[in-house]
Motif scaffolding. Structure first.
Motif, PDB file in Angstrom:
ATOM      1  N   TYR A  34     -10.010  -2.868 -53.590  1.00 29.10           N
ATOM      2  CA  TYR A  34     -10.751  -3.587 -52.544  1.00 29.10           C
ATOM      3  C   TYR A  34     -11.883  -2.732 -51.972  1.00 29.10           C
ATOM      4  O   TYR A  34     -12.981  -3.215 -51.727  1.00 29.10           O
ATOM      5  CB  TYR A  34      -9.840  -3.932 -51.356  1.00 29.10           C
ATOM      6  N   ASP A  35     -11.596  -1.439 -51.711  1.00 26.86           N
ATOM      7  CA  ASP A  35     -12.527  -0.610 -50.955  1.00 26.86           C
ATOM      8  C   ASP A  35     -13.361   0.336 -51.803  1.00 26.86           C
ATOM      9  O   ASP A  35     -14.405   0.795 -51.375  1.00 26.86           O
ATOM     10  CB  ASP A  35     -11.765   0.246 -49.924  1.00 26.86           C
ATOM     11  N   THR A  36     -12.873   0.681 -52.997  1.00 26.75           N
ATOM     12  CA  THR A  36     -13.576   1.659 -53.817  1.00 26.75           C
ATOM     13  C   THR A  36     -14.158   0.969 -55.042  1.00 26.75           C
ATOM     14  O   THR A  36     -13.423   0.375 -55.821  1.00 26.75           O
ATOM     15  CB  THR A  36     -12.610   2.762 -54.287  1.00 26.75           C
ATOM     16  N   GLU A  37     -15.455   1.050 -55.199  1.00 21.42           N
ATOM     17  CA  GLU A  37     -16.084   0.435 -56.361  1.00 21.42           C
ATOM     18  C   GLU A  37     -15.835   1.299 -57.594  1.00 21.42           C
ATOM     19  O   GLU A  37     -15.431   2.458 -57.480  1.00 21.42           O
ATOM     20  CB  GLU A  37     -17.585   0.251 -56.107  1.00 21.42           C
ATOM     21  N   PRO A  38     -16.049   0.763 -58.802  1.00 23.92           N
ATOM     22  CA  PRO A  38     -15.847   1.568 -60.009  1.00 23.92           C
ATOM     23  C   PRO A  38     -16.709   2.827 -59.979  1.00 23.92           C
ATOM     24  O   PRO A  38     -17.887   2.770 -59.660  1.00 23.92           O
ATOM     25  CB  PRO A  38     -16.308   0.627 -61.127  1.00 23.92           C
ATOM     26  N   LEU A  39     -16.073   3.982 -60.275  1.00 24.25           N
ATOM     27  CA  LEU A  39     -16.773   5.271 -60.259  1.00 24.25           C
ATOM     28  C   LEU A  39     -16.577   5.956 -61.600  1.00 24.25           C
ATOM     29  O   LEU A  39     -15.625   5.690 -62.310  1.00 24.25           O
ATOM     30  CB  LEU A  39     -16.180   6.159 -59.151  1.00 24.25           C
ATOM     31  N   PRO A  40     -17.492   6.884 -61.954  1.00 19.27           N
ATOM     32  CA  PRO A  40     -17.305   7.649 -63.188  1.00 19.27           C
ATOM     33  C   PRO A  40     -16.164   8.654 -63.055  1.00 19.27           C
ATOM     34  O   PRO A  40     -15.767   8.999 -61.947  1.00 19.27           O
ATOM     35  CB  PRO A  40     -18.650   8.356 -63.373  1.00 19.27           C
ATOM     36  N   GLY A  41     -15.631   9.126 -64.192  1.00 17.18           N
ATOM     37  CA  GLY A  41     -14.555  10.106 -64.168  1.00 17.18           C
ATOM     38  C   GLY A  41     -13.665   9.952 -65.380  1.00 17.18           C
ATOM     39  O   GLY A  41     -14.083   9.398 -66.393  1.00 17.18           O
ATOM     40  N   LYS A  42     -12.416  10.473 -65.269  1.00 18.34           N
ATOM     41  CA  LYS A  42     -11.451  10.398 -66.366  1.00 18.34           C
ATOM     42  C   LYS A  42     -10.225   9.615 -65.911  1.00 18.34           C
ATOM     43  O   LYS A  42      -9.872   9.626 -64.731  1.00 18.34           O
ATOM     44  CB  LYS A  42     -11.021  11.807 -66.799  1.00 18.34           C
ATOM     45  N   PHE A  43      -9.522   8.971 -66.867  1.00 22.68           N
ATOM     46  CA  PHE A  43      -8.402   8.114 -66.524  1.00 22.68           C
ATOM     47  C   PHE A  43      -7.378   8.092 -67.658  1.00 22.68           C
ATOM     48  O   PHE A  43      -7.790   8.098 -68.810  1.00 22.68           O
ATOM     49  CB  PHE A  43      -8.932   6.691 -66.267  1.00 22.68           C
ATOM     50  N   PRO A  44      -6.058   7.992 -67.420  1.00 22.13           N
ATOM     51  CA  PRO A  44      -5.418   8.071 -66.115  1.00 22.13           C
ATOM     52  C   PRO A  44      -5.175   9.512 -65.654  1.00 22.13           C
ATOM     53  O   PRO A  44      -4.883   9.739 -64.490  1.00 22.13           O
ATOM     54  CB  PRO A  44      -4.070   7.370 -66.349  1.00 22.13           C
TER      55      PRO A  44
ATOM     56  N   PHE B 183       5.440  -4.683 -73.491  1.00 23.78           N
ATOM     57  CA  PHE B 183       5.845  -4.074 -72.227  1.00 23.78           C
ATOM     58  C   PHE B 183       5.517  -4.940 -71.021  1.00 23.78           C
ATOM     59  O   PHE B 183       6.383  -5.376 -70.289  1.00 23.78           O
ATOM     60  CB  PHE B 183       5.167  -2.699 -72.050  1.00 23.78           C
ATOM     61  N   LEU B 184       4.209  -5.176 -70.853  1.00 28.00           N
ATOM     62  CA  LEU B 184       3.722  -5.776 -69.622  1.00 28.00           C
ATOM     63  C   LEU B 184       4.399  -7.104 -69.289  1.00 28.00           C
ATOM     64  O   LEU B 184       4.973  -7.280 -68.221  1.00 28.00           O
ATOM     65  CB  LEU B 184       2.205  -5.961 -69.759  1.00 28.00           C
ATOM     66  N   ILE B 185       4.349  -8.018 -70.239  1.00 31.09           N
ATOM     67  CA  ILE B 185       4.831  -9.367 -69.985  1.00 31.09           C
ATOM     68  C   ILE B 185       6.354  -9.391 -69.798  1.00 31.09           C
ATOM     69  O   ILE B 185       6.900 -10.244 -69.125  1.00 31.09           O
ATOM     70  CB  ILE B 185       4.369 -10.289 -71.145  1.00 31.09           C
ATOM     71  N   LYS B 186       7.025  -8.399 -70.382  1.00 32.34           N
ATOM     72  CA  LYS B 186       8.480  -8.324 -70.222  1.00 32.34           C
ATOM     73  C   LYS B 186       8.873  -7.616 -68.933  1.00 32.34           C
ATOM     74  O   LYS B 186      10.048  -7.371 -68.683  1.00 32.34           O
ATOM     75  CB  LYS B 186       9.094  -7.589 -71.426  1.00 32.34           C
ATOM     76  N   GLY B 187       7.870  -7.230 -68.151  1.00 31.72           N
ATOM     77  CA  GLY B 187       8.161  -6.607 -66.862  1.00 31.72           C
ATOM     78  C   GLY B 187       8.562  -5.150 -66.971  1.00 31.72           C
ATOM     79  O   GLY B 187       9.119  -4.584 -66.039  1.00 31.72           O
ATOM     80  N   LEU B 188       8.274  -4.519 -68.114  1.00 32.34           N
ATOM     81  CA  LEU B 188       8.620  -3.098 -68.270  1.00 32.34           C
ATOM     82  C   LEU B 188       7.512  -2.227 -67.686  1.00 32.34           C
ATOM     83  O   LEU B 188       6.385  -2.678 -67.506  1.00 32.34           O
ATOM     84  CB  LEU B 188       8.828  -2.770 -69.758  1.00 32.34           C
ATOM     85  N   GLU B 189       7.854  -0.983 -67.431  1.00 34.05           N
ATOM     86  CA  GLU B 189       6.901  -0.080 -66.777  1.00 34.05           C
ATOM     87  C   GLU B 189       5.787   0.378 -67.717  1.00 34.05           C
ATOM     88  O   GLU B 189       6.022   0.641 -68.882  1.00 34.05           O
ATOM     89  CB  GLU B 189       7.632   1.163 -66.257  1.00 34.05           C
ATOM     90  N   LEU B 190       4.574   0.487 -67.183  1.00 34.22           N
ATOM     91  CA  LEU B 190       3.474   1.147 -67.897  1.00 34.22           C
ATOM     92  C   LEU B 190       3.120   2.407 -67.102  1.00 34.22           C
ATOM     93  O   LEU B 190       3.321   2.433 -65.891  1.00 34.22           O
ATOM     94  CB  LEU B 190       2.254   0.228 -67.966  1.00 34.22           C
ATOM     95  N   PRO B 191       2.603   3.447 -67.778  1.00 31.47           N
ATOM     96  CA  PRO B 191       2.369   4.703 -67.048  1.00 31.47           C
ATOM     97  C   PRO B 191       1.098   4.684 -66.195  1.00 31.47           C
ATOM     98  O   PRO B 191       0.302   5.597 -66.221  1.00 31.47           O
ATOM     99  CB  PRO B 191       2.247   5.735 -68.174  1.00 31.47           C
ATOM    100  N   ILE B 192       0.908   3.610 -65.435  1.00 30.34           N
ATOM    101  CA  ILE B 192      -0.251   3.521 -64.541  1.00 30.34           C
ATOM    102  C   ILE B 192       0.255   3.088 -63.171  1.00 30.34           C
ATOM    103  O   ILE B 192       1.061   2.173 -63.066  1.00 30.34           O
ATOM    104  CB  ILE B 192      -1.270   2.490 -65.066  1.00 30.34           C
TER     105      ILE B 192
END
Lengths: 409, 105
Positions: free
Chosen positions: A349-359, A389-398
């Motif tokens: 909501y408050d931070t616009e997309p910024l350059p950098g590395k992820f995750p 993973f996602l749709i089955k409700g399992l965890e993602l490392p984010i």
């Protein structure tokens, strides 16, 4: 027995169903999910179909594959919600009572909202790529198209996946180059926004990509109608843009059932607390995904981040406590930029997309607001992560809440 | 803090260049903002929209979207664009002394 009812088995509804099914006591809770469709589409994959990168099979699976055993599933359209009576009327005649309701009825395109859009050129020279039908019809058209004026037009905001139209423009540049007809195609990106994207820094960087790829940009164009005879789009202030091929992103709206229930705003989106995800007017109703009126992106990643928050708050509320977890508007989008590369953005909501590395700060492997091959692999890998993973409700490392670590101000 | 000088008054602006304080607004301020937006004279039809927007903001805490404007202000889309060229929701919000509508993301 307490009754939990989930409306909609798309990305958000199915994720919530799986997460809650894992934690709620089966002796105390009866979980029911309602959806009128039997197929689950991986919607981010629609973008790739017109360019023949994915086919229909790649993006389609039966919804039943993702329902945990023991869930009551009702295949019906929703007539309306009666929130004061705590019940939902279905088109098949059933009446379902609930103690808690989760609304995940999503958003869809409404070409009918624009004069002349769904007219005689529809699926002949005018296509959407936000439905499986549109994406496939466009693929068939592109197979034999020899070039001309390609206009990509966003009708009005908000839309699902606000980066998808840009990706379509980038991929078109790649596709026609590969085909050897790039010099015969004039790609023109026409948007009601003041720039290429919604947020200023990303907008400037993505705008530069448009220039680099020789894609024309027209901003602040608000389409009023399509002239089918002269093949042009006309804005409310009578500016005209001619096309040979119009790829439209029509008005997006929430489900009609929300309008019938009198619970939505002018686009059928439900007023929702931006942090707790509880419906503003009802204590036992939560809203998730595209169905909300939140000023966050309408995207699967957002629904995913919301699902963690909603789970925590739901568990609080059923114990009679106040919802404590706070959604921050976190969104994370891979932007396919053509020629086997991609760009990644991460914002809230408050931070616009910024350059950098992820995750991982400083390491990556993904680069924010930069075009890299690794970002493209991320996007391609994501389909696998989604189905498994996602749709089955399992965890993602984010993390569900956005992190400033790794971002450059 | 960004400020703007209007007819001898110093007014605070937000990051989008909109008026920061709802109560700093009056009809003269509206005229000045309109001039900045390239609208030389505010007509009776402009005022219908501006007053509807201020009322809506007081009640709901957000400036209305163009759809809501069309539905409830009594001025249709075509005319809205004639009155406030390019972006009626955003422009009218600015002239009405309101922040940028949240829908304009």
């Amino acid at each position: 027995m307490k009754k939990l009812l989930i409306l909609g088995a798309g990305t958000a509804g199915t994720m919530m169903l799986n997460k809650l099914n894992n934690v709620l006591d089966k002796n105390e809770w009866l979980i029911t999910i309602v959806d009128q469709h039997e197929k689950h589409y991986y919607q981010p994959g629609f973008l790739f179909i017109p360019f023949n990168i994915y086919n229909c099979k790649d993006v389609t699976k039966p919804k039943r594959d993702f329902y945990p055993t023991g869930t009551t599933v009702i295949n019906s359209e929703i007539d309306k919600i009666e929130p004061k009576e705590n019940r939902v009327l279905l088109k098949n005649g059933q009446v379902l009572g609930y103690d808690y309701l989760i609304i995940a009825t999503g958003a869809k395109i409404k070409p009918e909202e624009t004069e002349g859009l769904k007219d005689k050129l529809w699926y002949k020279n005018i296509f959407d790529f936000y439905t499986i039908e549109g994406a496939c019809a466009l693929r068939d058209f592109l197979k034999h198209w020899e070039g001309g004026k390609l206009v990509i037009n966003i009708t009005e905001m908000p839309i699902k996946c606000p980066v998808a139209p840009l990706e379509f423009a980038f991929l078109s540049d790649w596709f026609f180059t590969e085909k050897g007809i790039r010099d015969k195609v004039d790609i023109h990106f026409v948007t009601p926004l003041p720039g290429a994207f919604t947020k200023p820094r990303a907008s400037a960087i993505l705008g530069d990509f448009l220039i680099k790829k020789n894609i024309r940009l027209t901003t602040e164009f608000n389409i009023a109608r399509v002239d089918n005879d002269e093949m042009k789009i006309v804005s409310w202030d009578e500016t005209e843009i001619p096309f040979d091929l119009l790829v439209t992103i029509p008005t997006n709206m929430g489900d009609e059932a929300i309008a019938r229930s009198g619970m939505g705003n002018e686009l059928n989106y439900i007023p929702t607390d931006p942090h707790t995800l509880r419906a503003k007017n009802y204590e036992n109703i939560f809203v998730i995904g595209d169905a909300t009126d939140l000023p966050s992106s309408k995207a699967g990643s957002v629904a995913h981040f919301q699902s963690d928050i909603l789970l925590e708050n739901f568990l609080c509320v059923i114990e009679g406590r106040k919802p404590r977890a706070k959604f921050d508007g976190h969104a994370n989008c891979f932007i396919e930029s053509g020629f086997g590369k991609g760009i990644l953005i991460d914002f809230n909501y408050d931070t616009e997309p910024l350059p950098g590395k992820f995750p991982l700060p400083g390491i990556g492997p993904f680069s924010l607001l930069e075009e890299t091959k690794m970002n493209h692999y991320g996007k391609i890998m994501f389909r696998w992560a989604y189905w498994n993973f996602l749709i089955k409700g399992l965890e993602l490392p984010i993390e569900s809440n956005m992190s400033m670590a790794g971002k450059r101000l | 803090m960004e400020t703007i000088d209007f007819i001898g008054r110093k007014l605070e602006l937000d990051a989008d260049g909109h008026l920061k304080n709802f109560n700093d607004w009056d009809k003269e301020v509206a005229q000045e903002f309109a001039k900045l937006e390239g609208i030389n004279e505010l007509t009776e039809r402009h005022w219908i929209v501006i007053e509807y927007m201020r009322k809506e903001f007081k009640e709901n805490g957000d400036a209305p979207s163009i759809r809501k404007l069309t539905k409830e202000s009594g001025v249709d889309t075509k005319e809205l664009y004639a009155l406030f060229p390019k972006g009626p929701a955003k422009k009218a919000a600015k002239i009405a002394g309101l922040p940028k509508p949240k829908g304009c993301i």
